[in-house]
Design a protein around this motif. Sequence first.
Motif, PDB file in Angstrom:
ATOM      1  N   ARG A 118       0.873  -1.172   0.000  1.00  0.00           N
ATOM      2  CA  ARG A 118       0.000   0.000   0.000  1.00  0.00           C
ATOM      3  C   ARG A 118       0.907   1.218   0.000  1.00  0.00           C
ATOM      4  N   GLY A 119       0.978   1.859  -1.148  1.00  0.00           N
ATOM      5  CA  GLY A 119       1.898   2.992  -1.277  1.00  0.00           C
ATOM      6  C   GLY A 119       3.330   2.509  -1.104  1.00  0.00           C
ATOM      7  N   ALA A 120       4.055   3.158  -0.193  1.00  0.00           N
ATOM      8  CA  ALA A 120       5.451   2.801   0.056  1.00  0.00           C
ATOM      9  C   ALA A 120       5.578   1.700   1.102  1.00  0.00           C
ATOM     10  N   THR A 121       4.445   1.268   1.673  1.00  0.00           N
ATOM     11  CA  THR A 121       4.478   0.269   2.737  1.00  0.00           C
ATOM     12  C   THR A 121       4.269  -1.128   2.150  1.00  0.00           C
ATOM     13  N   ALA A 122       5.106  -2.065   2.559  1.00  0.00           N
ATOM     14  CA  ALA A 122       4.974  -3.468   2.160  1.00  0.00           C
ATOM     15  C   ALA A 122       4.919  -4.317   3.430  1.00  0.00           C
ATOM     16  N   VAL A 123       3.966  -5.230   3.478  1.00  0.00           N
ATOM     17  CA  VAL A 123       3.801  -6.097   4.642  1.00  0.00           C
ATOM     18  C   VAL A 123       3.734  -7.544   4.152  1.00  0.00           C
ATOM     19  N   GLN A 124       4.516  -8.403   4.798  1.00  0.00           N
ATOM     20  CA  GLN A 124       4.450  -9.834   4.526  1.00  0.00           C
ATOM     21  C   GLN A 124       3.963 -10.516   5.807  1.00  0.00           C
ATOM     22  N   MET A 125       2.963 -11.405   5.654  1.00  0.00           N
ATOM     23  CA  MET A 125       2.405 -12.075   6.820  1.00  0.00           C
ATOM     24  C   MET A 125       2.368 -13.583   6.585  1.00  0.00           C
ATOM     25  N   ALA A 126       2.617 -14.302   7.650  1.00  0.00           N
ATOM     26  CA  ALA A 126       2.409 -15.753   7.668  1.00  0.00           C
ATOM     27  C   ALA A 126       1.479 -16.005   8.853  1.00  0.00           C
ATOM     28  N   TRP A 127       0.298 -16.568   8.578  1.00  0.00           N
ATOM     29  CA  TRP A 127      -0.738 -16.733   9.601  1.00  0.00           C
ATOM     30  C   TRP A 127      -1.136 -18.195   9.665  1.00  0.00           C
ATOM     31  N   PRO A 128      -1.288 -18.758  10.878  1.00  0.00           N
ATOM     32  CA  PRO A 128      -1.716 -20.171  10.957  1.00  0.00           C
ATOM     33  C   PRO A 128      -3.120 -20.352  10.365  1.00  0.00           C
ATOM     34  N   ALA A 129      -3.259 -21.333   9.497  1.00  0.00           N
ATOM     35  CA  ALA A 129      -4.544 -21.571   8.837  1.00  0.00           C
ATOM     36  C   ALA A 129      -5.639 -21.930   9.831  1.00  0.00           C
ATOM     37  N   THR A 130      -5.275 -22.480  10.975  1.00  0.00           N
ATOM     38  CA  THR A 130      -6.279 -22.856  11.974  1.00  0.00           C
ATOM     39  C   THR A 130      -6.953 -21.631  12.579  1.00  0.00           C
ATOM     40  N   HIS A 131      -6.348 -20.449  12.438  1.00  0.00           N
ATOM     41  CA  HIS A 131      -6.916 -19.208  12.973  1.00  0.00           C
ATOM     42  C   HIS A 131      -7.288 -18.245  11.846  1.00  0.00           C
ATOM     43  N   ALA A 132      -7.754 -18.801  10.731  1.00  0.00           N
ATOM     44  CA  ALA A 132      -8.084 -17.990   9.563  1.00  0.00           C
ATOM     45  C   ALA A 132      -9.189 -16.986   9.861  1.00  0.00           C
ATOM     46  N   ALA A 133     -10.114 -17.305  10.754  1.00  0.00           N
ATOM     47  CA  ALA A 133     -11.209 -16.388  11.075  1.00  0.00           C
ATOM     48  C   ALA A 133     -10.680 -15.107  11.705  1.00  0.00           C
ATOM     49  N   LEU A 134      -9.645 -15.199  12.497  1.00  0.00           N
ATOM     50  CA  LEU A 134      -9.061 -14.007  13.126  1.00  0.00           C
ATOM     51  C   LEU A 134      -8.327 -13.144  12.119  1.00  0.00           C
ATOM     52  N   LEU A 135      -7.808 -13.755  11.068  1.00  0.00           N
ATOM     53  CA  LEU A 135      -7.056 -13.025  10.065  1.00  0.00           C
ATOM     54  C   LEU A 135      -7.913 -11.974   9.374  1.00  0.00           C
ATOM     55  N   GLY A 136      -9.180 -12.267   9.167  1.00  0.00           N
ATOM     56  CA  GLY A 136     -10.075 -11.298   8.532  1.00  0.00           C
ATOM     57  C   GLY A 136     -10.140  -9.992   9.302  1.00  0.00           C
ATOM     58  N   GLY A 137     -10.248 -10.053  10.615  1.00  0.00           N
ATOM     59  CA  GLY A 137     -10.289  -8.847  11.447  1.00  0.00           C
ATOM     60  C   GLY A 137      -8.997  -8.075  11.387  1.00  0.00           C
ATOM     61  N   VAL A 138      -7.866  -8.796  11.406  1.00  0.00           N
ATOM     62  CA  VAL A 138      -6.563  -8.128  11.339  1.00  0.00           C
ATOM     63  C   VAL A 138      -6.402  -7.404  10.008  1.00  0.00           C
ATOM     64  N   LEU A 139      -6.788  -8.052   8.919  1.00  0.00           N
ATOM     65  CA  LEU A 139      -6.673  -7.422   7.599  1.00  0.00           C
ATOM     66  C   LEU A 139      -7.583  -6.211   7.474  1.00  0.00           C
ATOM     67  N   LYS A 140      -8.770  -6.303   8.040  1.00  0.00           N
ATOM     68  CA  LYS A 140      -9.689  -5.182   8.004  1.00  0.00           C
ATOM     69  C   LYS A 140      -9.086  -3.969   8.706  1.00  0.00           C
ATOM     70  N   ASP A 141      -8.476  -4.191   9.876  1.00  0.00           N
ATOM     71  CA  ASP A 141      -7.827  -3.097  10.618  1.00  0.00           C
ATOM     72  C   ASP A 141      -6.638  -2.538   9.848  1.00  0.00           C
ATOM     73  N   LEU A 142      -5.850  -3.407   9.202  1.00  0.00           N
ATOM     74  CA  LEU A 142      -4.672  -2.957   8.466  1.00  0.00           C
ATOM     75  C   LEU A 142      -5.027  -2.122   7.255  1.00  0.00           C
ATOM     76  N   LEU A 143      -6.109  -2.462   6.580  1.00  0.00           N
ATOM     77  CA  LEU A 143      -6.449  -1.825   5.321  1.00  0.00           C
ATOM     78  C   LEU A 143      -7.364  -0.606   5.464  1.00  0.00           C
ATOM     79  N   ARG A 144      -7.616  -0.160   6.642  1.00  0.00           N
ATOM     80  CA  ARG A 144      -8.451   1.030   6.851  1.00  0.00           C
ATOM     81  C   ARG A 144      -7.758   2.268   6.421  1.00  0.00           C
TER      82      ARG A 144
END
Length: 129
Positions: free
Chosen positions: A103-129
Amino acid sequence: MHPKVAKPAARRTRRTHTPEFKAQVIEACLQPGISVAGVALANGLNANYLRRWVKEHREQTARNTVKGAVVVSRHVKPTALVPVTIEAPVARECGEIRIDLRRGATAVQMAWPATHAALLGGVLKDLLR
């Protein structure tokens, strides 16, 4: 000219079925997952007639119920209950979800456990605001 004479209407013949046959097709219809229309088609019957027979059978069975005791029709065998054991789903490791966000000049790489995929949606929503 001769007057036209109406032809007599053709008489329809009504089919009759034995009580044993009716009981057999009704029993087939009462099985779980069975289509009344399919049973009717397989036995050369009109589906509406078969539905009526099943309805009448159920009403007769309800009338035979006395203070919680069911009187079983002599033509239809009662179905037995089958015990079923349900096991809890086993949590298994599904690996990781890898995400590269830019996003612009910012680059983020994430590795998230698949067993907690439901939590990842909330984190991405907060990051992309």
